[in-house]
Design a protein around this motif. Structure first.
Motif, PDB file in Angstrom:
ATOM      1  N   UNK A   1       0.620  -1.350  -0.135  1.00  0.00           N
ATOM      2  CA  UNK A   1      -0.190   0.084  -0.085  1.00  0.00           C
ATOM      3  C   UNK A   1       0.827   1.486  -0.171  1.00  0.00           C
ATOM      4  N   UNK A   2       2.296   0.959   0.275  1.00  0.00           N
ATOM      5  CA  UNK A   2       2.914   2.632   0.810  1.00  0.00           C
ATOM      6  C   UNK A   2       3.584   2.890  -0.421  1.00  0.00           C
TER       7      UNK A   2
ATOM      8  N   UNK B   1      -0.753   3.181  -3.331  1.00  0.00           N
ATOM      9  CA  UNK B   1      -1.374   4.470  -2.751  1.00  0.00           C
ATOM     10  C   UNK B   1      -1.234   5.133  -3.689  1.00  0.00           C
ATOM     11  N   UNK B   2       0.495   6.056  -3.024  1.00  0.00           N
ATOM     12  CA  UNK B   2       0.558   6.855  -3.996  1.00  0.00           C
ATOM     13  C   UNK B   2       0.367   7.279  -5.669  1.00  0.00           C
TER      14      UNK B   2
ATOM     15  N   UNK C   1      -2.066   5.643  -6.961  1.00  0.00           N
ATOM     16  CA  UNK C   1      -3.739   5.422  -7.501  1.00  0.00           C
ATOM     17  C   UNK C   1      -4.023   6.756  -7.274  1.00  0.00           C
ATOM     18  N   UNK C   2      -3.815   7.531  -5.995  1.00  0.00           N
ATOM     19  CA  UNK C   2      -4.240   8.755  -6.277  1.00  0.00           C
ATOM     20  C   UNK C   2      -3.144  10.377  -6.916  1.00  0.00           C
TER      21      UNK C   2
ATOM     22  N   UNK D   1      -5.565   8.893 -10.375  1.00  0.00           N
ATOM     23  CA  UNK D   1      -6.598   9.328 -10.830  1.00  0.00           C
ATOM     24  C   UNK D   1      -7.021  10.402 -10.871  1.00  0.00           C
ATOM     25  N   UNK D   2      -6.166  10.997 -10.572  1.00  0.00           N
ATOM     26  CA  UNK D   2      -6.780  12.790 -10.874  1.00  0.00           C
ATOM     27  C   UNK D   2      -5.798  13.144 -12.196  1.00  0.00           C
TER      28      UNK D   2
ATOM     29  N   UNK E   1       5.637   9.679  -1.757  1.00  0.00           N
ATOM     30  CA  UNK E   1       4.597   9.509  -1.659  1.00  0.00           C
ATOM     31  C   UNK E   1       4.578  11.482  -2.614  1.00  0.00           C
TER      32      UNK E   1
ATOM     33  N   UNK F   1       1.580  11.659  -4.898  1.00  0.00           N
ATOM     34  CA  UNK F   1       0.107  11.073  -4.424  1.00  0.00           C
ATOM     35  C   UNK F   1      -0.403  12.699  -3.952  1.00  0.00           C
ATOM     36  N   UNK F   2       0.589  13.633  -3.713  1.00  0.00           N
ATOM     37  CA  UNK F   2      -1.102  15.373  -3.559  1.00  0.00           C
ATOM     38  C   UNK F   2      -0.182  16.394  -4.861  1.00  0.00           C
TER      39      UNK F   2
ATOM     40  N   UNK G   1      -2.172  15.877  -7.816  1.00  0.00           N
ATOM     41  CA  UNK G   1      -3.821  16.286  -7.834  1.00  0.00           C
ATOM     42  C   UNK G   1      -3.464  17.172  -7.750  1.00  0.00           C
TER      43      UNK G   1
END
Lengths: 106, 154
Positions: free
Chosen positions: A3-4, A7-8, A10-11, A14-15, A82, A85-86, A89
């Motif tokens: 997941x570590x 998930x980044x 994925x974010x 997705x965006x 990480x 993931x921010x 987006x």
């Protein structure tokens, strides 16, 4: 699945897929609110305006999930990114502001 | 029914607003001293808000998506006829921001689940602040649009 690392991705995926879905209207399905009908993919207006937002979300969810699963073995032993993931987006949100500027400049 | 759902949507958004703002302040401007209301506000343990914020974000989005067709048929048509393009654009941005926020929720959950010393603290701050901005923006736009005729004397 780690997941570590996933998930980044994925974010970010997705965006990016979401903004592409909005821009090129890659809706997985369309809702016609006036007649309460659903249809596959992006459809033109029937009676009243069509709604693509649900379809764009579904496209992004499906696309980002697939991409994350594909990326899973590729990221290997690399540390989790990480920032993806921010930052991605955030850039997508700013791009939306630019794309929708006409609403505010009329 | 739509009126009931709009009110419920708004009430849950207020709770989410409180939770995410507390958490964002606790990580962006942390305080160990609880003297005074502002320091107490920032001195909370942000971790305890995570699951509630995710559940509320999802609940508010689901409620919003249920009442969205009413907006699309009645309200947006009115806004366009009234040439309130800024208001229409604000809502367009709201729906896109909320969608981007949805995609960030798994990472948000992960970053608050793991210890911040493991190198994810800047990402935790960034993700929380972005989600906090989305929630505030969505709340303000929704609130203004819901009351637009009264607010602007239309």
């Amino acid at each position: 699945m780690n997941m570590e690392k996933v998930f980044p991705i994925f974010a970010a995926a997705f965006a990016v897929i979401y903004i592409l879905a909005v821009e090129f209207n890659w809706a997985l399905f369309t809702y016609h609110p006036k007649i309460g009908e659903w249809g596959w993919l992006a459809q033109p207006a029937r009676t009243g305006p069509p709604m693509y937002w649900y379809g764009w979300l579904a496209t992004s969810l499906l696309g980002a999930s697939s991409l994350s699963l594909i990326a899973c073995p590729l990221v290997g032993r690399r540390p989790a990114q990480y920032w993806l993931g921010w930052l991605v987006p955030l850039v997508v949100m700013l791009t939306f502001c630019y794309l929708f500027r006409d609403f505010f400049l009329r | 029914m739509a009126t009931f759902l709009v009110i419920l949507h708004g009430l849950l958004a207020v709770v989410l607003l409180g939770g995410i703002t507390h958490q964002a302040m606790s990580i962006a401007l942390p305080s160990r001293n609880k003297s005074g209301i502002f320091r107490s506000f920032r001195a909370v343990s942000g971790t305890v808000y995570t699951n509630a914020n995710i559940a509320l974000f999802l609940a508010v989005t689901i409620l919003g998506s249920i009442i969205y067709p009413t907006y699309r048929i009645a309200v947006r048509t009115y806004l366009e006829n009234a040439r309130l393009y800024g208001a229409t654009g604000s809502f367009e941005l709201k729906e896109q921001f909320v969608a981007v926020g949805l995609g960030m929720l798994p990472l948000y959950w992960l970053l608050w689940r793991r210890p911040p010393e493991d190198g994810g603290k800047p990402a935790r701050i960034a993700v929380t602040l972005i989600l906090c901005f989305i929630v505030w923006y969505g709340f303000l736009v929704g609130h203004v649009l819901n009351n637009i005729r009264g607010l602007f004397g239309l």
